[in-house]
Design a protein around this motif. Structure first.
Motif, PDB file in Angstrom:
ATOM      1  N   UNK A  73      51.891  64.519  62.741  1.00  0.00           N
ATOM      2  CA  UNK A  73      53.001  64.410  61.800  1.00  0.00           C
ATOM      3  C   UNK A  73      53.146  62.980  61.283  1.00  0.00           C
ATOM      4  N   UNK A  74      52.694  62.017  62.082  1.00  0.00           N
ATOM      5  CA  UNK A  74      52.679  60.619  61.634  1.00  0.00           C
ATOM      6  C   UNK A  74      51.522  60.392  60.662  1.00  0.00           C
ATOM      7  N   UNK A  75      50.383  61.007  60.972  1.00  0.00           N
ATOM      8  CA  UNK A  75      49.195  60.844  60.123  1.00  0.00           C
ATOM      9  C   UNK A  75      49.442  61.400  58.719  1.00  0.00           C
ATOM     10  N   UNK A 278      46.067  44.700  59.499  1.00  0.00           N
ATOM     11  CA  UNK A 278      46.176  43.991  60.780  1.00  0.00           C
ATOM     12  C   UNK A 278      47.618  43.961  61.254  1.00  0.00           C
ATOM     13  N   UNK A 279      48.537  43.713  60.337  1.00  0.00           N
ATOM     14  CA  UNK A 279      49.951  43.688  60.718  1.00  0.00           C
ATOM     15  C   UNK A 279      50.407  45.069  61.194  1.00  0.00           C
ATOM     16  N   UNK A 280      49.947  46.122  60.545  1.00  0.00           N
ATOM     17  CA  UNK A 280      50.295  47.482  60.967  1.00  0.00           C
ATOM     18  C   UNK A 280      49.778  47.761  62.369  1.00  0.00           C
ATOM     19  N   UNK A 281      48.573  47.279  62.669  1.00  0.00           N
ATOM     20  CA  UNK A 281      48.007  47.475  64.004  1.00  0.00           C
ATOM     21  C   UNK A 281      48.838  46.747  65.059  1.00  0.00           C
ATOM     22  N   UNK A 439      43.799  53.600  58.642  1.00  0.00           N
ATOM     23  CA  UNK A 439      42.453  53.585  59.221  1.00  0.00           C
ATOM     24  C   UNK A 439      42.387  52.696  60.455  1.00  0.00           C
ATOM     25  N   UNK A 440      42.952  51.502  60.363  1.00  0.00           N
ATOM     26  CA  UNK A 440      42.896  50.586  61.502  1.00  0.00           C
ATOM     27  C   UNK A 440      43.770  51.070  62.653  1.00  0.00           C
TER      28      UNK A 440
END
Length: 494
Positions: A73-75, A278-281, A439-440
């Motif tokens: 559901x997040x994807x 990168x920040x999302x990761x 993706x990351x």
């Protein structure tokens, strides 16, 4: 002496032409109100995504599904968050900012009501409504960028973008805290009731106060639009309407995908997407890493840890926006001191087309990215070494501060490059960065498991650092690409 007088006369005449007519009839205070309304609406894009995360285990139990399956559901939310603004952004550039904003909030409210009532036996319906929720919430960012392009000149755009991004960027910090508190006390359905009430309240405020700003409909704000475009309380721009003012011609094609063919725009989109991924990761792994490295923390404590990056985001947005405006004014003053002897025209009347907008906007970017990379690498090793929790939190603050400074800079420059498609270019930016971020995030846990937190964030910092040449490429190719676009636009209009 006579020549000096002629130069002064030319300068005065051109200056008078510069200020008449104004770019927008809205006063500075009215512009701040409009941007603040757009910022509040933009808050729902990240808030809707992150407020849901703490409740995933609880929702998985309620629907009798695994956490891994519930994460779908997040994807799907991220997928529609990236794609839907391409539709809404184009619609906002053609049909108007106000009806599109209201449409987004209305869809969001309906989706939240459906999620609050969804039966626990219908998991497919949960996923469908999450997609609809993303469609309604994600596009408020693109519309807000278009509003700023409508009412703000390049000289003031940076400050407005700084304030505008405060709302959307505090969502990742406040969302987990609010979501965790609501889920623990009132259950997971209360999260969607909260979002429904908040988005409905925002809808009412926008209906009441937000004016239409699309320049092809209202020009500089002086044209009275049709009644369906008018706010219930007409307080901004009041008394300064003139139906005789000519509107800007609409574009023959507003297909946002054509912006990917602009090399300078695509270059900036890729650069911004790398930093955002990168920040999302980093945000996606805060909960799991802090739970593992600092087992004494409760879920509420971990939720509060997001406030460190949130504080950096809020302060960085305001500071970087003001700094961009200061850089613009400084460059303008430097050009004022330069004369063009062969034309007898001073430099302060240089056209926007000839203004070095790329070098002016991007002059601070190398500083921000070096700080971001250093903080990112230090953050990973501080977690690896299990230092005092204050160390990774301080580094989180620096990461948030520098990330939003880079994001605000790139977003402002993108709108500068294609001001007539402010919403569309923001939708393109959203598509690229959300895709790269998703993706990351999907592989970050595998990388952490293989090489550990320290080397993982060193690797991510290195990826960011090798993107620095894209900044110099933007400065180098920017003027030529802008000139080519002007030629094509002139040819298409003729």
């Amino acid at each position: 002496m006579v020549q000096n007088d002629q130069v002064n006369d030319i300068s005065i005449a051109l200056k008078e032409q510069d200020v008449e007519p104004p770019y927008s009839i809205f006063t500075t205070s009215e512009k701040w109100i409009i941007v603040s309304l757009a910022s509040i609406a933009g808050l729902f894009s990240p808030l809707t995504a992150y407020i849901y995360l703490p409740a995933i285990p609880m929702i998985a139990t309620a629907f009798n599904k695994t956490v891994e399956l519930t994460n779908l559901t997040v994807t799907v939310y991220l997928v529609f968050q990236g794609v839907s603004p391409m539709f809404w952004g184009t619609l906002a550039d053609r049909m108007g900012r106000r009806p599109t904003s209201l449409g987004c909030l209305f869809v969001l409210s309906l989706a939240c009501i459906g999620l609050a009532f969804v039966p626990t036996s219908q998991f497919w319906l949960l996923m469908l409504l999450r997609c609809l929720q993303a469609v309604g919430s994600a596009s408020t960012l693109t519309i807000g960028a278009g509003i700023i392009a409508d009412i703000a000149t390049p000289a003031e755009r940076g400050g407005f973008f700084g304030i505008f991004t405060v709302g959307p960027q505090v969502g990742p910090a406040l969302g987990p805290v609010i979501g965790g508190a609501l889920a623990d006390t009132l259950g997971w359905r209360s999260i969607f009731w909260f979002l429904c009430i908040a988005s409905s309240a925002c809808f009412i405020v926008m209906v009441t106060f937000l004016p239409e700003t699309l320049r092809s409909l209202v020009g500089d704000g002086s044209v009275l639009p049709p009644i369906q475009y008018r706010p219930l309380l007409h307080l901004m721009g009041r008394g300064r309407k003139d139906s005789e003012v000519e509107c800007l011609p609409g574009r023959k094609s507003s297909n946002p995908f054509r912006l990917f063919a602009c090399v300078d725009v695509l270059n900036l989109l890729i650069f911004n997407g790398i930093q955002y991924a990168v920040f999302s990761a980093i945000l996606a792994t805060i909960s799991s890493l802090f739970e593992k490295k600092y087992p004494q923390l409760t879920e509420t404590d971990i939720g509060l840890c997001y406030l460190a990056s949130g504080g950096g985001l809020a302060l960085g947005a305001i500071f970087s926006g003001k700094l961009m405006d200061w850089d613009y004014r400084t460059t303008k003053k430097q050009l004022t001191r330069n004369f063009t002897p062969e034309k007898g025209i001073p430099g302060d009347v240089i056209s926007e087309e000839d203004f070095p907008i790329e070098s002016t906007r991007l002059k601070r970017l190398p500083i921000w990215i070096i700080m971001f990379c250093a903080a990112c690498a230090g953050y990973g090793w501080s977690l690896q070494a299990r230092t005092s929790i204050a160390v990774p939190l301080i580094l989180q603050f620096i990461i948030g501060f520098t990330e939003i400074a880079m994001l605000t800079t790139i977003q402002t420059l993108l709108v500068d490059l294609v001001p007539l498609q402010g919403s569309s270019v923001t939708a393109c930016n959203n598509l690229i960065r959300c895709s790269m971020g998703a993706l990351l995030v999907s592989v970050i846990d595998l990388i952490l498991h293989q090489i550990g937190a320290g080397w993982t964030f060193v690797l991510l910092a290195g990826i960011c650092f090798i993107s620095v040449p894209l900044i110099w490429l933007a400065v180098y190719i920017g003027p030529h690409c802008r000139a080519s676009r002007r030629v094509r636009q002139t040819a298409s209009q003729n």
